[in-house]
Write an enzyme that holds these catalytic residues in place. Sequence first.
Site, PDB file in Angstrom:
ATOM      1  N   GLU A 183      11.302 -97.170  84.429  1.00  0.00           N
ATOM      2  CA  GLU A 183      10.850 -97.109  85.832  1.00  0.00           C
ATOM      3  C   GLU A 183       9.363 -96.748  85.921  1.00  0.00           C
ATOM      4  OE1 GLU A 183      14.997 -96.194  88.142  1.00  0.00           O
ATOM      5  OE2 GLU A 183      13.635 -94.538  87.933  1.00  0.00           O
ATOM      6  N   GLU A 240      20.186-100.451  84.862  1.00  0.00           N
ATOM      7  CA  GLU A 240      20.761 -99.311  85.594  1.00  0.00           C
ATOM      8  C   GLU A 240      21.304 -99.800  86.923  1.00  0.00           C
ATOM      9  OE1 GLU A 240      18.513 -95.697  86.244  1.00  0.00           O
ATOM     10  OE2 GLU A 240      17.497 -95.944  84.319  1.00  0.00           O
TER      11      GLU A 240
HETATM   12  C1  BGP Z   1      16.819 -93.554  87.772  1.00  0.00           C
HETATM   13  C2  BGP Z   1      16.536 -92.977  86.419  1.00  0.00           C
HETATM   14  C3  BGP Z   1      17.706 -92.424  85.685  1.00  0.00           C
HETATM   15  C4  BGP Z   1      18.848 -91.943  86.527  1.00  0.00           C
HETATM   16  C5  BGP Z   1      19.074 -92.726  87.787  1.00  0.00           C
HETATM   17  C6  BGP Z   1      20.045 -92.107  88.769  1.00  0.00           C
HETATM   18  O1  BGP Z   1      15.731 -93.332  88.609  1.00  0.00           O
HETATM   19  O2  BGP Z   1      15.940 -93.927  85.579  1.00  0.00           O
HETATM   20  O3  BGP Z   1      17.234 -91.538  84.729  1.00  0.00           O
HETATM   21  O4  BGP Z   1      18.939 -90.596  86.620  1.00  0.00           O
HETATM   22  O5  BGP Z   1      17.889 -92.995  88.475  1.00  0.00           O
HETATM   23  O6  BGP Z   1      19.416 -91.121  89.505  1.00  0.00           O
HETATM   24  P1  BGP Z   1      20.021 -89.681  89.716  1.00  0.00           P
HETATM   25  O7  BGP Z   1      20.297 -89.163  88.355  1.00  0.00           O
HETATM   26  O8  BGP Z   1      18.975 -88.923  90.412  1.00  0.00           O
HETATM   27  O9  BGP Z   1      21.243 -89.861  90.521  1.00  0.00           O
END
Ligand code: BGP
Length: 478
Positions: free
Chosen positions: A179, A371
């Site tokens: 990201e 993701e």
């Molecule tokens: C993205 C990241 C991840 C992950 C995901 C979910 O931004 O790359 O590392 O954590 O989001 O977010 P969260 O964990 O805040 O629910």
Amino acid sequence: MALNKDFLWGGATAANQCEGAYNKDGRGLANVDVIPHGSRRAAVMRGKDFIEKPEGGLYYPALEGIDFYNHYKEDIKLFSEMGFKTFRLSIAWTRIYPNGDDSKPNENGLKFYEDVFKECHKYGIEPLVTITHFDCPMHLIKEYGGWKNRKLIEFYKNLVTTLFTRYKGLVKYWLTFNEINMILHLPFLGAGLVFDNGENENEAKYLSAHHELVASAWATKIAHKIDSQNKVGCMLAAGEFYHFSPLPEDVWEAKSRERENLMFIDVQARGYYPNYAIKQFEHMGLNLNITEEDKKILKENPVDFISLSYYTSRCITTQEGVGEAIGNAFEGTKNPYLKSSEWGWQIDPLGLRITLNSLYDRYQKPLFIVENGLGAKDELIDDGRGSFTVNDDYRISYLRDHIKAFKQAVEEDGVELMGYTPWGCIDLVSASSGEMSKRYGFIYVDREDDGSGSLKRYKKKSFDWYKKVIETNGEDLD
Ligand code: BGP
């Protein structure tokens, strides 16, 4: 037309959210270790508050994570039971170079990942490796100011050269920065930036972004040189920008916000800064010191594929008084047509199809969804067979709708898609909140927000469901 038979189904994690063992076997301290759970978390991630060491009566969830460091064999075996073709994980930079600028790598760290990759291959699982998933050695932050210092390009080149050399034949899919656009929103997390009072924050962010972009291009060059089989991707926190109304000002604002994010991928996929970005830097009065050598390295080394995270679309307006939406650190307006998760992230499967189409239209490079998923509270119940499970129909339904959406993008729109690795395939620490209770996994991990729990793993209902999805290559989604 169905999905390719070599479509890469799997799941995704990141070192800082699952490995734990933060001080084992020579690992150095990183920014991700000093981000506490609780009220100071957001300010630390934004670079507005700074904690040098994990102390002060606070709880730091990354220090133990879900102890993947000691459970990886058991976890990878469970992934193999679901039929994973790929497993996305990240390297903790400080396991390999504890300070970031060390002259020699740490053999213990190198060996750990070698063992993990071999364990994956034992089951025919292809590792998909994020080189930097929100982590930066603390030493580089304290001594050099993190990514705003150009020297980090050299340290990163060192790191990747070590990785590509050591893991030749074990890893062929690489992502340079997770990201990458997050740098603008959570700069300490994305680039190890801590701001002094009165500092030009925009200059620091874009300067760091430039250094990461150049470092990413170098990584692509070095990866291809060391092994022609290597495929290198960039990674975008994606999600289509909708304008809240047809008001031209809303349309323009949505377009501007979209460009702010796509600028990164424009550079990584096409090899040069687009005119709108150059003009923007001029208007903002930024001096990024973009050299001729930088331009050359960017131009000659575009990525092989584009990977993305997708949780939600974004809705933008210039009008006052319209409710706010939360989601993945991007501010926006609440879309009245969408439902929200328990954490307020709006749910929009069609938005995934739209996002994939937009990215493919713009770049014509293969895409990879690395993701996607629903963070939700789970209740562990007796499964009637002497163990425990979770009836997570809500998660199945979220994933089903998103899989249908990306299949339409592939089968009806002709988008090239390499694979799908839903986020947090095993429960892990949430990046935004530091909670364990925001769960994404097919596998439940017994660990609470305060760090208590046995760390035992249990299969949720979605475990068997996803297994069937993979077995049928996405044909049976019921
Ligand atoms: C993205 C990241 C991840 C992950 C995901 C979910 O931004 O790359 O590392 O954590 O989001 O977010 P969260 O964990 O805040 O629910």
